[in-house]
Design a protein around this motif. Structure first.
Motif, PDB file in Angstrom:
ATOM      1  N   PRO A  26       0.792  -1.225   0.000  1.00  0.00           N
ATOM      2  CA  PRO A  26       0.000   0.000   0.000  1.00  0.00           C
ATOM      3  C   PRO A  26       0.833   1.288   0.000  1.00  0.00           C
ATOM      4  CG  PRO A  26       0.010  -0.926   2.186  1.00  0.00           C
ATOM      5  CD  PRO A  26       0.772  -1.878   1.302  1.00  0.00           C
ATOM      6  N   THR A  27       1.404   1.607  -1.144  1.00  0.00           N
ATOM      7  CA  THR A  27       2.138   2.869  -1.275  1.00  0.00           C
ATOM      8  C   THR A  27       1.142   4.013  -1.434  1.00  0.00           C
ATOM      9  OG1 THR A  27       2.245   2.760  -3.679  1.00  0.00           O
ATOM     10  CG2 THR A  27       4.041   1.686  -2.454  1.00  0.00           C
ATOM     11  N   ASP A  47      -3.100  14.298   3.244  1.00  0.00           N
ATOM     12  CA  ASP A  47      -2.027  13.769   4.105  1.00  0.00           C
ATOM     13  C   ASP A  47      -1.658  12.312   3.830  1.00  0.00           C
ATOM     14  OD1 ASP A  47      -2.049  16.272   5.304  1.00  0.00           O
ATOM     15  OD2 ASP A  47      -3.364  15.628   6.932  1.00  0.00           O
ATOM     16  N   LEU A  48      -1.609  11.928   2.562  1.00  0.00           N
ATOM     17  CA  LEU A  48      -1.153  10.579   2.204  1.00  0.00           C
ATOM     18  C   LEU A  48       0.328  10.477   2.565  1.00  0.00           C
ATOM     19  CD1 LEU A  48      -2.646   9.800  -1.294  1.00  0.00           C
ATOM     20  CD2 LEU A  48      -2.628   8.246   0.630  1.00  0.00           C
ATOM     21  N   GLY A  52       6.812   2.857   6.947  1.00  0.00           N
ATOM     22  CA  GLY A  52       7.043   1.421   6.863  1.00  0.00           C
ATOM     23  C   GLY A  52       6.147   0.810   5.797  1.00  0.00           C
ATOM     24  N   THR A  53       5.338  -0.155   6.179  1.00  0.00           N
ATOM     25  CA  THR A  53       4.455  -0.828   5.218  1.00  0.00           C
ATOM     26  C   THR A  53       3.021  -0.297   5.282  1.00  0.00           C
ATOM     27  OG1 THR A  53       3.988  -2.585   6.808  1.00  0.00           O
ATOM     28  CG2 THR A  53       5.819  -2.949   5.257  1.00  0.00           C
ATOM     29  N   THR A  54       2.823   0.811   5.987  1.00  0.00           N
ATOM     30  CA  THR A  54       1.489   1.394   6.154  1.00  0.00           C
ATOM     31  C   THR A  54       1.420   2.762   5.498  1.00  0.00           C
ATOM     32  OG1 THR A  54       1.213   0.250   8.259  1.00  0.00           O
ATOM     33  CG2 THR A  54      -0.216   2.146   7.873  1.00  0.00           C
ATOM     34  N   THR A  55       0.317   3.032   4.810  1.00  0.00           N
ATOM     35  CA  THR A  55       0.065   4.364   4.263  1.00  0.00           C
ATOM     36  C   THR A  55      -1.145   4.944   4.968  1.00  0.00           C
ATOM     37  OG1 THR A  55       1.056   3.922   2.118  1.00  0.00           O
ATOM     38  CG2 THR A  55      -0.583   5.666   2.199  1.00  0.00           C
ATOM     39  N   ASP A  71     -10.447   8.713   8.530  1.00  0.00           N
ATOM     40  CA  ASP A  71      -9.045   8.580   8.917  1.00  0.00           C
ATOM     41  C   ASP A  71      -8.673   7.134   8.598  1.00  0.00           C
ATOM     42  OD1 ASP A  71      -6.617   8.327  10.203  1.00  0.00           O
ATOM     43  OD2 ASP A  71      -7.328   9.023  12.153  1.00  0.00           O
ATOM     44  N   GLY A  72      -7.745   6.929   7.673  1.00  0.00           N
ATOM     45  CA  GLY A  72      -7.429   5.576   7.258  1.00  0.00           C
ATOM     46  C   GLY A  72      -5.965   5.233   7.348  1.00  0.00           C
TER      47      GLY A  72
END
Length: 97
Positions: A26-27, A47-48, A52-55, A71-72
């Motif tokens: 998830p880039t 605010d993308l 680490g491995t979280t966007t 908010d994701g």
């Protein structure tokens, strides 16, 4: 948050989370593409940022005096999308993260 926002928020949470759960990497670019494919325009995506491995991201869903936003955090099966609130008018500034 009014009843209309609450009801709409649940639907938005579910549809976004469902699409992001299967995203292996998830880039920010991939998350934006999925949000765009779901009909969310760039001006509403805020605010993308990747950590680490979280966007992480916000989606501004304010409409007709409502205060709804999302908010994701996209992280494959660990994806979470939750409602938040923003001022009914003016610049987008979410109150929860």
């Amino acid at each position: 948050m009014n009843a209309r926002d609450w009801c709409a928020g649940v639907r938005h949470e579910q549809r976004i989370a469902q699409e992001l759960w299967d995203l292996a990497d998830p880039t920010p670019t991939k998350v934006r593409a999925i949000l765009n494919d779901l009909g969310y325009i760039d001006e509403r995506i805020h605010d993308l940022e990747q950590s680490g491995t979280t966007t992480r991201f916000f989606v501004d869903l304010r409409d007709r005096g409502g205060r709804l936003c999302l908010d994701g955090s996209a992280a494959g099966e660990e994806t979470v999308v939750e409602m938040c609130v923003a001022p009914a008018s003016g610049p987008f500034t979410p109150e929860k993260r």
